[in-house]
Design a protein around this motif. Structure first.
Motif, PDB file in Angstrom:
ATOM      1  N   GLN A 195       8.448  10.692   2.009  1.00  0.00           N
ATOM      2  CA  GLN A 195       9.324  11.245   3.036  1.00  0.00           C
ATOM      3  C   GLN A 195       8.591  12.279   3.881  1.00  0.00           C
ATOM      4  O   GLN A 195       7.909  13.148   3.366  1.00  0.00           O
ATOM      5  N   ARG A 196       8.704  12.146   5.184  1.00  0.00           N
ATOM      6  CA  ARG A 196       7.999  12.976   6.177  1.00  0.00           C
ATOM      7  C   ARG A 196       6.477  12.835   6.054  1.00  0.00           C
ATOM      8  O   ARG A 196       5.725  13.669   6.548  1.00  0.00           O
ATOM      9  N   LEU A 244       0.841  -1.193   0.000  1.00  0.00           N
ATOM     10  CA  LEU A 244       0.000   0.000   0.000  1.00  0.00           C
ATOM     11  C   LEU A 244       0.882   1.251   0.000  1.00  0.00           C
ATOM     12  O   LEU A 244       1.981   1.254   0.551  1.00  0.00           O
ATOM     13  N   ILE A 245       0.377   2.315  -0.620  1.00  0.00           N
ATOM     14  CA  ILE A 245       1.007   3.637  -0.564  1.00  0.00           C
ATOM     15  C   ILE A 245       0.389   4.408   0.601  1.00  0.00           C
ATOM     16  O   ILE A 245      -0.818   4.324   0.831  1.00  0.00           O
ATOM     17  N   VAL A 246       1.203   5.173   1.327  1.00  0.00           N
ATOM     18  CA  VAL A 246       0.688   6.004   2.429  1.00  0.00           C
ATOM     19  C   VAL A 246       1.330   7.382   2.348  1.00  0.00           C
ATOM     20  O   VAL A 246       2.548   7.514   2.197  1.00  0.00           O
ATOM     21  N   GLY A 247       0.514   8.416   2.451  1.00  0.00           N
ATOM     22  CA  GLY A 247       1.035   9.777   2.479  1.00  0.00           C
ATOM     23  C   GLY A 247      -0.104  10.775   2.440  1.00  0.00           C
ATOM     24  O   GLY A 247      -1.280  10.397   2.309  1.00  0.00           O
ATOM     25  N   VAL A 299      10.572   4.286   2.543  1.00  0.00           N
ATOM     26  CA  VAL A 299      10.333   5.729   2.546  1.00  0.00           C
ATOM     27  C   VAL A 299      10.987   6.306   1.293  1.00  0.00           C
ATOM     28  O   VAL A 299      12.194   6.138   1.081  1.00  0.00           O
ATOM     29  N   ILE A 300      10.208   6.970   0.465  1.00  0.00           N
ATOM     30  CA  ILE A 300      10.700   7.444  -0.829  1.00  0.00           C
ATOM     31  C   ILE A 300      10.674   8.968  -0.913  1.00  0.00           C
ATOM     32  O   ILE A 300       9.960   9.635  -0.164  1.00  0.00           O
ATOM     33  N   ASP A 301      11.452   9.504  -1.832  1.00  0.00           N
ATOM     34  CA  ASP A 301      11.371  10.928  -2.143  1.00  0.00           C
ATOM     35  C   ASP A 301       9.950  11.234  -2.612  1.00  0.00           C
ATOM     36  O   ASP A 301       9.389  10.520  -3.454  1.00  0.00           O
TER      37      ASP A 301
END
Length: 562
Positions: free
Chosen positions: A89-90, A56-59, A185-187
């Protein structure tokens, strides 16, 4: 170190029904014990057997409570058998970037932490929504299933000792209940910037913004309104296209309270940008984005305002200026029902399919997946194409810049040329925010009763010396051409025999009370350069008369006029 998940008893909360784009409430509601945990667990439960071993993607937009919510999601996902989370990231990912990542990585979906254009901070709003495998917002069938689960949830799974840092890029691997659990954790911007470079000619856009010797620099002012797009604006407009970090961009640092402003790109809440472009005549174009980056506003020199309905129509009429469409082709256009019908005229001229759908980006997804839709938009400052399954603010501005570079014309001249060709749909929207919910519902019930009267069709209304005759009235419903799903009660429409329309809806994007939206749309073939509010005043008065809005809500004036 091996971690062990636990099962925590809980009880349901009332009102965890996802709206147009997820669940939105005040931050303090999400902070209540088990409130966020319950909703996240129900999202995962609704995914069923597909969840085990999934990615899953989270942000989200970085608003207040995002970091706490991501920690909760990590610990619940690990306990529920998710194999991997990809996190910005963050915790920063724009809504369009989430959609792109889901599609690029071909994952099960993504959890988006945003309340979009709603204000942020501890006193204001937070939101959670789920995007499915195609990258778009979950359909009604999924959100209805989530809601049913929230009404009977009795426990959630949790990994209390899992501590995961997501401030720096990199991969972390954990063992949970004997299974491997990975957090990457990606850019936040790499994937999205790559996609934009595949769609647009960045070389030509850079020549436009910096000047190419044959013409001076095209002076832009891009306002991220302290939202998530600051990360993407810096990468694209400053680093890639050569815009000045001092003169061409503003409010580009994402803040968890958006700097105590309302991050909604319209003439009311983006007034700072409008005033700046109006006062500084060196600016050729101004643009603003909302908190999560899916909405946009375009203004030209002297703050010449482009309505979202006109923006959609202009882009549709000039897709040959964008490399992506020259190579992929154009399949069809769509708009939300309240959006003015300007794009319909472009579709008719170009011989393309045209769709009218309910409000909510999820209704465009099936058409795109079926290859029948290339470009779509909503009057609520949303425009996008089939490159992802969300509206996309930065994409829309890059599309406008591509058209300007190709035609070598100003924003105002492009609009004027368009109106002379197609005529003009004068359009405005009145928002009455945070009305008493009971009062708003009584007004809608009054409207239902009014249009059900057999004598209503054919009735005439006169205001400011102009008379309108009712041709049709209904509560808009929609049958999806692809999956045949049926959606009803999407807004009261009153259509007049001259092509004018008035529409009444209760918005599903607020966190408290009710927002009444009144839409006014009137077409003129030749008289195309007048003030919209002047041209629409008679129809506005008719709408207020039919709805008795002042009587039911007590509101003398709207909160926002678009």
């Amino acid at each position: 170190m091996s971690l062990t998940s636990v099962v925590i008893p809980t009880t349901p909360f009332e009102g965890q029904k996802p709206g147009t784009s997820g669940l939105r409430k005040k931050v303090k509601v999400f902070m209540e014990k088990n409130y966020t945990e319950n909703f996240v667990q129900c999202i995962l439960d609704a995914l069923g057997d597909k969840l085990k071993g999934a990615t899953l993607i989270v942000g989200g937009d970085g608003r207040y409570f995002s970091k706490q919510a991501i920690n909760i999601i990590i610990r619940i996902a690990a306990a529920n058998g998710v194999a991997k989370l990809i996190i910005g990231q963050r915790g920063i990912l724009s809504t369009p970037a989430v959609s792109s990542l889901i599609r690029t990585h071909k994952v099960l979906g993504g959890i988006v932490l945003t309340a979009s254009h709603n204000p942020g901070g501890i006193r204001n709003d937070f939101g959670i929504k789920f995007n499915i495998e195609n990258g778009g917002p979950a359909p009604d069938s999924f959100t209805d299933a989530v809601y049913e689960l929230t009404k009977k949830i009795s426990q959630y799974k949790f990994t209390p000792d899992l501590d995961c840092e997501f401030s720096q890029t990199g991969t972390q691997t954990f063992e949970v209940d004997g299974r491997q659990f990975v957090v990457e954790v990606i850019d936040s911007s790499d994937d999205y910037v790559t996609l934009m470079k595949e769609i647009f000619d960045f070389g030509k856009l850079k020549e436009l913004i910096r000047g190419d010797g044959s013409r001076p620099p095209f002076n832009v002012l891009i306002d991220s309104m302290n939202g998530v797009t600051g990360v993407y604006v810096t990468r694209i407009f400053v680093e890639e296209l050569g815009a000045s970090p001092d003169n061409n961009v503003r409010r580009i640092i994402p803040l968890d309270n958006f700097g105590e402003i309302h991050p909604d790109p319209n003439l009311t809440y983006a007034k700072d940008l409008v005033d700046k472009v109006k006062d500084d005549t060196t600016y050729d174009l101004g643009a603003a984005f909302d908190g999560d980056g899916d909405r946009n506003m375009i203004i030209g020199k002297h703050a010449f305002f482009v309505t979202p309905s006109d923006s959609l129509a202009v882009i549709a009429n000039n897709l040959d200026c964008i490399p992506y469409f020259k190579s992929k082709g154009v399949h069809g256009f769509a708009r939300s029902m309240p959006t003015a019908a300007a794009v319909d005229r472009v579709a008719a001229k170009l011989g393309k399919e045209m769709f009218e759908v309910p409000t909510g980006w999820k209704y465009f997804g099936n058409l795109m997946d079926a290859g029948r839709l290339s470009l779509c938009g909503e009057e609520s400052f949303g425009t996008g194409s089939d490159h992802i399954r969300e509206k996309d603010g930065i994409w829309a501005v890059l599309a406008w810049l591509s058209i300007i570079a190709h035609k070598n014309m100003s924003v105002e001249d492009i609009l004027t040329e368009h109106w002379k060709t197609y005529g003009r749909n004068y359009f405005t929207r009145y928002d009455y925010e945070e009305c008493d919910s009971d009062d708003a519902n009584k007004m809608m019930a009054h409207l239902e009763h009014t249009i059900a009267d057999g004598a209503f069709v054919g009735k005439t209304f006169t205001a400011e010396g102009k008379t309108y005759k009712v041709k049709q009235a209904d509560n808009f419903s929609y049958v999806d051409p692809i999956d045949k799903s049926f959606t009803k009660n999407q807004g009261i429409r009153v259509l007049f025999d001259d092509g004018s329309r008035v529409i009444f809806r209760l918005s599903g994007t607020g966190s408290s009370g009710a927002t009444v939206r009144l839409y006014i749309d009137s077409y003129e073939k030749d008289n195309v350069t007048c003030s919209a509010q002047t041209m629409l005043k008679p129809l506005i008065n008719v709408a207020l008369d039919i709805s008795q809005l002042k009587k039911f809500t007590g509101r003398e004036q709207p909160t926002v006029i678009t």
